[in-house]
Scaffold this motif. Sequence first.
Motif, PDB file in Angstrom:
ATOM      1  N   HIS A 113       0.868  -1.367   0.021  1.00 23.07           N
ATOM      2  CA  HIS A 113      -0.067   0.120   0.081  1.00 23.07           C
ATOM      3  C   HIS A 113       0.769   1.359   0.095  1.00 23.07           C
ATOM      4  O   HIS A 113       0.358   2.426   0.680  1.00 23.07           O
ATOM      5  N   GLY A 114       2.155   1.388  -0.373  1.00 17.64           N
ATOM      6  CA  GLY A 114       2.991   2.288  -0.689  1.00 17.64           C
ATOM      7  C   GLY A 114       3.495   3.007   0.549  1.00 17.64           C
ATOM      8  O   GLY A 114       3.878   4.081   0.468  1.00 17.64           O
ATOM      9  N   ILE A 115       3.533   2.134   1.787  1.00 23.37           N
ATOM     10  CA  ILE A 115       3.890   2.751   3.108  1.00 23.37           C
ATOM     11  C   ILE A 115       5.228   2.261   3.139  1.00 23.37           C
ATOM     12  O   ILE A 115       5.569   1.162   2.891  1.00 23.37           O
ATOM     13  N   VAL A 116       6.293   3.193   3.547  1.00 23.00           N
ATOM     14  CA  VAL A 116       7.704   2.805   3.529  1.00 23.00           C
ATOM     15  C   VAL A 116       8.204   2.318   4.927  1.00 23.00           C
ATOM     16  O   VAL A 116       8.277   3.203   5.725  1.00 23.00           O
ATOM     17  N   PRO A 117       8.424   0.992   4.894  1.00 23.56           N
ATOM     18  CA  PRO A 117       8.940   0.742   6.559  1.00 23.56           C
ATOM     19  C   PRO A 117      10.432   0.668   6.718  1.00 23.56           C
ATOM     20  O   PRO A 117      11.014   0.385   5.599  1.00 23.56           O
ATOM     21  N   VAL A 118      10.770   1.127   7.776  1.00 23.79           N
ATOM     22  CA  VAL A 118      12.281   0.979   8.206  1.00 23.79           C
ATOM     23  C   VAL A 118      12.341  -0.302   8.978  1.00 23.79           C
ATOM     24  O   VAL A 118      11.862  -0.394   9.892  1.00 23.79           O
ATOM     25  N   MET A 119      12.965  -1.648   8.671  1.00 25.78           N
ATOM     26  CA  MET A 119      13.010  -2.647   9.257  1.00 25.78           C
ATOM     27  C   MET A 119      13.940  -2.667  10.177  1.00 25.78           C
ATOM     28  O   MET A 119      15.181  -2.807   9.995  1.00 25.78           O
ATOM     29  N   LEU A 120      13.629  -2.766  11.610  1.00 21.30           N
ATOM     30  CA  LEU A 120      14.461  -3.032  12.594  1.00 21.30           C
ATOM     31  C   LEU A 120      14.396  -4.149  13.558  1.00 21.30           C
ATOM     32  O   LEU A 120      13.110  -4.707  13.601  1.00 21.30           O
ATOM     33  N   ASN A 121      15.251  -4.473  14.334  1.00 19.96           N
ATOM     34  CA  ASN A 121      15.077  -5.696  15.000  1.00 19.96           C
ATOM     35  C   ASN A 121      14.236  -5.264  16.291  1.00 19.96           C
ATOM     36  O   ASN A 121      14.388  -4.230  16.905  1.00 19.96           O
ATOM     37  N   SER A 122      13.169  -6.182  16.780  1.00 25.35           N
ATOM     38  CA  SER A 122      12.300  -5.852  17.792  1.00 25.35           C
ATOM     39  C   SER A 122      13.145  -5.582  19.071  1.00 25.35           C
ATOM     40  O   SER A 122      12.485  -5.101  20.121  1.00 25.35           O
ATOM     41  N   HIS A 123      14.387  -6.377  19.273  1.00 21.36           N
ATOM     42  CA  HIS A 123      15.056  -6.184  20.512  1.00 21.36           C
ATOM     43  C   HIS A 123      16.073  -5.000  20.748  1.00 21.36           C
ATOM     44  O   HIS A 123      16.845  -4.899  21.291  1.00 21.36           O
ATOM     45  N   LEU A 124      15.931  -4.067  19.594  1.00 19.78           N
ATOM     46  CA  LEU A 124      16.882  -2.853  19.344  1.00 19.78           C
ATOM     47  C   LEU A 124      16.519  -2.110  20.796  1.00 19.78           C
ATOM     48  O   LEU A 124      15.375  -1.896  21.173  1.00 19.78           O
ATOM     49  N   GLU A 125      17.707  -1.722  21.425  1.00 17.00           N
ATOM     50  CA  GLU A 125      17.827  -1.280  22.413  1.00 17.00           C
ATOM     51  C   GLU A 125      17.019   0.176  22.349  1.00 17.00           C
ATOM     52  O   GLU A 125      17.092   0.920  21.324  1.00 17.00           O
ATOM     53  N   THR A 126      16.233   0.528  23.511  1.00 15.51           N
ATOM     54  CA  THR A 126      15.148   1.798  23.448  1.00 15.51           C
ATOM     55  C   THR A 126      16.128   3.197  23.231  1.00 15.51           C
ATOM     56  O   THR A 126      15.622   4.188  22.108  1.00 15.51           O
ATOM     57  N   GLU A 127      17.493   3.123  23.666  1.00 12.57           N
ATOM     58  CA  GLU A 127      18.138   4.372  23.410  1.00 12.57           C
ATOM     59  C   GLU A 127      18.736   4.650  21.905  1.00 12.57           C
ATOM     60  O   GLU A 127      18.706   5.611  21.470  1.00 12.57           O
ATOM     61  N   LEU A 128      19.124   3.237  21.214  1.00 12.85           N
ATOM     62  CA  LEU A 128      19.608   3.349  19.880  1.00 12.85           C
ATOM     63  C   LEU A 128      18.124   3.712  19.192  1.00 12.85           C
ATOM     64  O   LEU A 128      18.323   4.377  18.278  1.00 12.85           O
ATOM     65  N   LEU A 129      16.961   3.277  19.504  1.00 13.16           N
ATOM     66  CA  LEU A 129      15.740   3.416  18.653  1.00 13.16           C
ATOM     67  C   LEU A 129      15.509   4.680  18.725  1.00 13.16           C
ATOM     68  O   LEU A 129      15.141   5.401  17.770  1.00 13.16           O
ATOM     69  N   GLU A 130      15.625   5.488  19.898  1.00 13.97           N
ATOM     70  CA  GLU A 130      15.282   6.991  20.014  1.00 13.97           C
ATOM     71  C   GLU A 130      16.154   7.732  19.217  1.00 13.97           C
ATOM     72  O   GLU A 130      15.654   8.799  18.662  1.00 13.97           O
ATOM     73  N   HIS A 131      17.290   7.361  19.291  1.00 11.80           N
ATOM     74  CA  HIS A 131      18.467   8.117  18.045  1.00 11.80           C
ATOM     75  C   HIS A 131      17.793   7.932  16.634  1.00 11.80           C
ATOM     76  O   HIS A 131      18.013   8.972  16.064  1.00 11.80           O
ATOM     77  N   LEU A 132      17.552   6.951  16.132  1.00  9.95           N
ATOM     78  CA  LEU A 132      16.915   6.807  14.886  1.00  9.95           C
ATOM     79  C   LEU A 132      15.810   7.524  14.707  1.00  9.95           C
ATOM     80  O   LEU A 132      15.498   8.265  13.698  1.00  9.95           O
ATOM     81  N   LEU A 133      14.831   7.553  15.649  1.00  7.49           N
ATOM     82  CA  LEU A 133      13.502   8.051  15.805  1.00  7.49           C
ATOM     83  C   LEU A 133      13.661   9.765  15.556  1.00  7.49           C
ATOM     84  O   LEU A 133      13.059  10.327  14.665  1.00  7.49           O
ATOM     85  N   GLU A 134      14.845  10.206  16.303  1.00  2.27           N
ATOM     86  CA  GLU A 134      15.146  11.523  16.176  1.00  2.27           C
ATOM     87  C   GLU A 134      15.406  11.966  14.847  1.00  2.27           C
ATOM     88  O   GLU A 134      15.149  13.084  14.338  1.00  2.27           O
ATOM     89  N   ILE A 135      16.293  11.215  14.154  1.00  3.96           N
ATOM     90  CA  ILE A 135      16.988  11.534  12.694  1.00  3.96           C
ATOM     91  C   ILE A 135      15.784  11.180  11.708  1.00  3.96           C
ATOM     92  O   ILE A 135      15.710  12.002  10.658  1.00  3.96           O
TER      93      ILE A 135
END
Length: 468
Positions: A63-85
């Motif tokens: 449906h034309g939605i673009v996912p960024v595929m990440l590991n579900s166990h990615l640490e919260t701190e690292l995930l937050e860094h990617l979210l900010e970017i």
Amino acid sequence: MWNFENHKNRLAVIDDKGASLTYDQLNKESRALANVVGDRCLVFSLCKNGIGSVLGYVSFLNHGIVPVMLNSHLETELLEHLLEIYQPSFLWVPEERIRQFPDMDCVYQIFGYGLLRTPYHTEYPLYKELGLLLTTSGSTGSPKLVRQSYENILVNATSIVQYLELNEMERPITTLPMNYTYGLSIINSHLLAGATLLLTEKSLMQKEFWEFLKEEGATSFGGVPYTYEILEKLRFMKMDLPKLKTMTQAGGKLTPKLHEKFARYAKENGKKFIVMYGQCEATARMGYLPFEKAVEKKGSMGIAIPGGVFHLIDTEGNVIQTPYVTGELVYEGKNVTLGYAECGDDLRKGDERHGELQTGDMAQFDEEGYYYIVGRKKRFLKIYGNRVNLDETERMIKGHFGIEVASAGMDDKLYLFITEEALVEPVKDFMIKKTGFHPNAFQVMIIDKIPKNDSGKILYRELEKYYG
């Protein structure tokens, strides 16, 4: 992207808890999820080998939605860094992680997953052909992502279906994370073939994995070199697995000894052992070794996949025409991805590679055109003026001692990391004898565990703290 019309009533997915979806149900559920998301946008998908994760992936791509595929166990701190970017519009996360995002509204839940609306107001323009984004670094949280197009994904999946001769009777079991390019390619190709995915988060070391494999009649699995090292220790070759017919291997080079061992086992037991070669930058697969050649060409990663072309270039960029001459491996094909993204603004970029990828791998080919990877372009040191291939060093030690090893260092100093203290002197003596270098060139270090990413590849940067 996926057209499931020909497979509507067939089972698409089964998990190890007994849940399942037909292709028709998967299509309907994915449409319902896409309706909640709405317009084309960026979504972070925290992946597991489960129905909810696959449902989200199918929904987004179709449906034309673009996912960024990440590991579900990615640490919260690292995930937050990617979210900010990247500031995505939504997160698609396992239910157990919903509470970690109290500032986000959960707007939809199904099959153990929740859709969270983020508070970000920035929406980066998305290139019209951009299909998904994958990280090349496993669980490190690096902002560098590979931009894959819809054509890249479909062309590569079609090629894999062709050379593996996949059909709707296949029942692959998950052994690799779906946020890892190899694991995702297994899902892509089997969905295209109308096969039934057997989804489990269990590892090879757990009896539940093998129970699920046998109960559901798994016909294939894929593995990286580390997977096959584990299988050997588990005495896999003595197991009674009559329905298992195909084993694939990628994600790095097996030792020739282990390659031959599994190739002979497969040949003697009416199974296929297929070594493959790929990179995230080429969507997934670039090369494969036909199973008929698995014993004869041990150590080879094979020939280019259908629709692809290999050649080697020397340091001047000239094409190498002579067998057994080392050069950098270059691949051409429609599965070569668009390029990288390192920030949200990069998501508007178009095709920067134009179907050609310099792989960074050094290789040779034989008289019949079969390719052999001999090392990485950048995995070299100079020891007393001599170029030393670090990948080849690891293979020598692993082949001789049968142990895990990682090599790194700087010019005139090679560090070898092992986990068995009793082998410090034997390993050092072995290298001195093999190379003829002064003992001061080598330092063998004991560490508790060789650091690896989700796909089993060694994280060399983490070793730098021991010598940097």
